[in-house]
Design a protein around this motif. Structure first.
Motif, PDB file in Angstrom:
ATOM      1  N   ALA A 191      22.785 -25.198  26.434  1.00  0.00           N
ATOM      2  CA  ALA A 191      23.024 -24.557  25.151  1.00  0.00           C
ATOM      3  C   ALA A 191      21.721 -24.496  24.372  1.00  0.00           C
ATOM      4  CB  ALA A 191      24.071 -25.336  24.343  1.00  0.00           C
ATOM      5  N   VAL A 192      21.756 -23.761  23.285  1.00  0.00           N
ATOM      6  CA  VAL A 192      20.692 -23.848  22.300  1.00  0.00           C
ATOM      7  C   VAL A 192      21.045 -24.978  21.356  1.00  0.00           C
ATOM      8  CG1 VAL A 192      19.437 -22.690  20.455  1.00  0.00           C
ATOM      9  CG2 VAL A 192      20.152 -21.395  22.471  1.00  0.00           C
ATOM     10  N   TYR A 193      20.134 -25.899  21.189  1.00  0.00           N
ATOM     11  CA  TYR A 193      20.358 -27.045  20.325  1.00  0.00           C
ATOM     12  C   TYR A 193      19.626 -26.836  19.008  1.00  0.00           C
ATOM     13  CZ  TYR A 193      22.547 -29.682  24.067  1.00  0.00           C
ATOM     14  OH  TYR A 193      23.413 -30.119  25.049  1.00  0.00           O
ATOM     15  N   TYR A 194      20.372 -26.976  17.917  1.00  0.00           N
ATOM     16  CA  TYR A 194      19.837 -26.750  16.582  1.00  0.00           C
ATOM     17  C   TYR A 194      19.796 -28.048  15.801  1.00  0.00           C
ATOM     18  CZ  TYR A 194      20.800 -21.785  17.448  1.00  0.00           C
ATOM     19  OH  TYR A 194      20.838 -20.516  17.980  1.00  0.00           O
ATOM     20  N   CYS A 195      18.666 -28.335  15.230  1.00  0.00           N
ATOM     21  CA  CYS A 195      18.557 -29.458  14.315  1.00  0.00           C
ATOM     22  C   CYS A 195      19.185 -29.079  12.985  1.00  0.00           C
ATOM     23  CB  CYS A 195      17.094 -29.836  14.122  1.00  0.00           C
ATOM     24  SG  CYS A 195      16.833 -31.317  13.117  1.00  0.00           S
ATOM     25  N   ASN A 196      19.879 -30.022  12.390  1.00  0.00           N
ATOM     26  CA  ASN A 196      20.588 -29.772  11.143  1.00  0.00           C
ATOM     27  C   ASN A 196      20.297 -30.875  10.129  1.00  0.00           C
ATOM     28  OD1 ASN A 196      23.403 -30.682   9.652  1.00  0.00           O
ATOM     29  ND2 ASN A 196      23.040 -28.472   9.552  1.00  0.00           N
ATOM     30  N   GLY A 197      20.131 -30.473   8.894  1.00  0.00           N
ATOM     31  CA  GLY A 197      19.998 -31.410   7.795  1.00  0.00           C
ATOM     32  C   GLY A 197      21.026 -31.094   6.736  1.00  0.00           C
ATOM     33  N   ASP A 198      21.702 -32.118   6.246  1.00  0.00           N
ATOM     34  CA  ASP A 198      22.794 -31.944   5.296  1.00  0.00           C
ATOM     35  C   ASP A 198      22.672 -32.970   4.182  1.00  0.00           C
ATOM     36  OD1 ASP A 198      25.137 -31.430   3.959  1.00  0.00           O
ATOM     37  OD2 ASP A 198      26.449 -31.729   5.685  1.00  0.00           O
ATOM     38  N   GLU A 199      22.486 -32.481   2.964  1.00  0.00           N
ATOM     39  CA  GLU A 199      22.389 -33.373   1.817  1.00  0.00           C
ATOM     40  C   GLU A 199      23.751 -33.799   1.303  1.00  0.00           C
ATOM     41  OE1 GLU A 199      18.076 -33.510   1.319  1.00  0.00           O
ATOM     42  OE2 GLU A 199      19.827 -34.776   0.933  1.00  0.00           O
ATOM     43  N   GLY A 200      24.797 -33.133   1.749  1.00  0.00           N
ATOM     44  CA  GLY A 200      26.140 -33.465   1.330  1.00  0.00           C
ATOM     45  C   GLY A 200      26.548 -32.872   0.001  1.00  0.00           C
ATOM     46  N   GLY A 201      25.659 -32.156  -0.639  1.00  0.00           N
ATOM     47  CA  GLY A 201      25.946 -31.554  -1.929  1.00  0.00           C
ATOM     48  C   GLY A 201      25.743 -30.057  -1.952  1.00  0.00           C
ATOM     49  N   GLY A 202      25.927 -29.421  -0.812  1.00  0.00           N
ATOM     50  CA  GLY A 202      25.798 -27.979  -0.725  1.00  0.00           C
ATOM     51  C   GLY A 202      24.511 -27.497  -0.092  1.00  0.00           C
ATOM     52  N   ALA A 203      23.512 -28.357  -0.019  1.00  0.00           N
ATOM     53  CA  ALA A 203      22.247 -27.987   0.598  1.00  0.00           C
ATOM     54  C   ALA A 203      22.281 -28.334   2.077  1.00  0.00           C
ATOM     55  CB  ALA A 203      21.083 -28.692  -0.079  1.00  0.00           C
ATOM     56  N   GLU A 204      22.042 -27.352   2.907  1.00  0.00           N
ATOM     57  CA  GLU A 204      22.047 -27.544   4.343  1.00  0.00           C
ATOM     58  C   GLU A 204      20.894 -26.781   4.964  1.00  0.00           C
ATOM     59  OE1 GLU A 204      25.680 -26.359   6.224  1.00  0.00           O
ATOM     60  OE2 GLU A 204      25.407 -27.785   7.872  1.00  0.00           O
ATOM     61  N   TYR A 205      20.288 -27.373   5.963  1.00  0.00           N
ATOM     62  CA  TYR A 205      19.105 -26.791   6.582  1.00  0.00           C
ATOM     63  C   TYR A 205      19.286 -26.730   8.086  1.00  0.00           C
ATOM     64  CZ  TYR A 205      17.456 -28.488   2.067  1.00  0.00           C
ATOM     65  OH  TYR A 205      17.329 -28.765   0.727  1.00  0.00           O
ATOM     66  N   TRP A 206      18.665 -25.716   8.691  1.00  0.00           N
ATOM     67  CA  TRP A 206      18.749 -25.513  10.123  1.00  0.00           C
ATOM     68  C   TRP A 206      17.385 -25.260  10.723  1.00  0.00           C
ATOM     69  CZ3 TRP A 206      23.134 -26.353  12.793  1.00  0.00           C
ATOM     70  CH2 TRP A 206      24.341 -26.325  12.086  1.00  0.00           C
ATOM     71  N   GLY A 207      17.170 -25.808  11.897  1.00  0.00           N
ATOM     72  CA  GLY A 207      15.988 -25.487  12.662  1.00  0.00           C
ATOM     73  C   GLY A 207      16.167 -24.179  13.406  1.00  0.00           C
ATOM     74  N   GLN A 208      15.135 -23.774  14.104  1.00  0.00           N
ATOM     75  CA  GLN A 208      15.171 -22.488  14.800  1.00  0.00           C
ATOM     76  C   GLN A 208      15.920 -22.549  16.122  1.00  0.00           C
ATOM     77  OE1 GLN A 208      12.640 -24.556  14.798  1.00  0.00           O
ATOM     78  NE2 GLN A 208      11.868 -24.656  16.907  1.00  0.00           N
ATOM     79  N   GLY A 209      16.169 -23.732  16.620  1.00  0.00           N
ATOM     80  CA  GLY A 209      16.868 -23.913  17.872  1.00  0.00           C
ATOM     81  C   GLY A 209      15.921 -24.085  19.038  1.00  0.00           C
ATOM     82  N   THR A 210      16.323 -24.903  19.997  1.00  0.00           N
ATOM     83  CA  THR A 210      15.550 -25.104  21.206  1.00  0.00           C
ATOM     84  C   THR A 210      16.497 -25.065  22.400  1.00  0.00           C
ATOM     85  OG1 THR A 210      13.945 -26.562  22.325  1.00  0.00           O
ATOM     86  CG2 THR A 210      15.691 -27.639  21.060  1.00  0.00           C
TER      87      THR A 210
END
Length: 113
Positions: A88-107
């Motif tokens: 699969a394509v694996y995506y890094c994810n960051g979640d602040e828990g308050g609506g802010a979420e971030y994604w990497g480009q995938g590997t």
């Protein structure tokens, strides 16, 4: 804004191991990895919080290990006993828990003999 930089994807034989890395530009409460195979929905693989609490998908439990270095804002996913189904394509994810979420480009991770 938080940016995520992923690395470590590649081709590996079934039963082999691979380690993914994700470096964040800042501190994020929860970081983790999601994966998406072609034609499939994106699914959680593993997450880890600043407190060290972890969550694993049943499909990877016992084979994958997630860890992080708080000071380096870096998270790793150590994958062992890899199966073709892990492809699969694996995506890094960051979640602040308050609506802010971030994604990497995938590997891309490909498990094939």
């Amino acid at each position: 804004q938080v940016q995520l930089m992923e690395s470590g994807g590649g081709l590996v034989q079934p039963g082999g191991s691979l380690r993914l890395s994700c470096a964040a530009s800042g501190s994020v409460y929860k970081m983790g990895w999601y994966r998406q195979a072609p034609g499939k929905q994106r699914e959680l693989a593993a997450t880890i919080t600043l407190f060290g609490g972890t969550v694993y998908a049943d499909s990877v439990k016992g084979r994958f290990t997630i860890s992080r270095d708080i000071g380096k804002n870096t998270v790793w996913l150590q994958m062992s006993s890899l199966k073709p189904e892990d492809t699969a394509v694996y995506y890094c994810n960051g979640d602040e828990g308050g609506g802010a979420e971030y994604w990497g480009q995938g590997t891309q991770v490909t498990v094939s003999s």
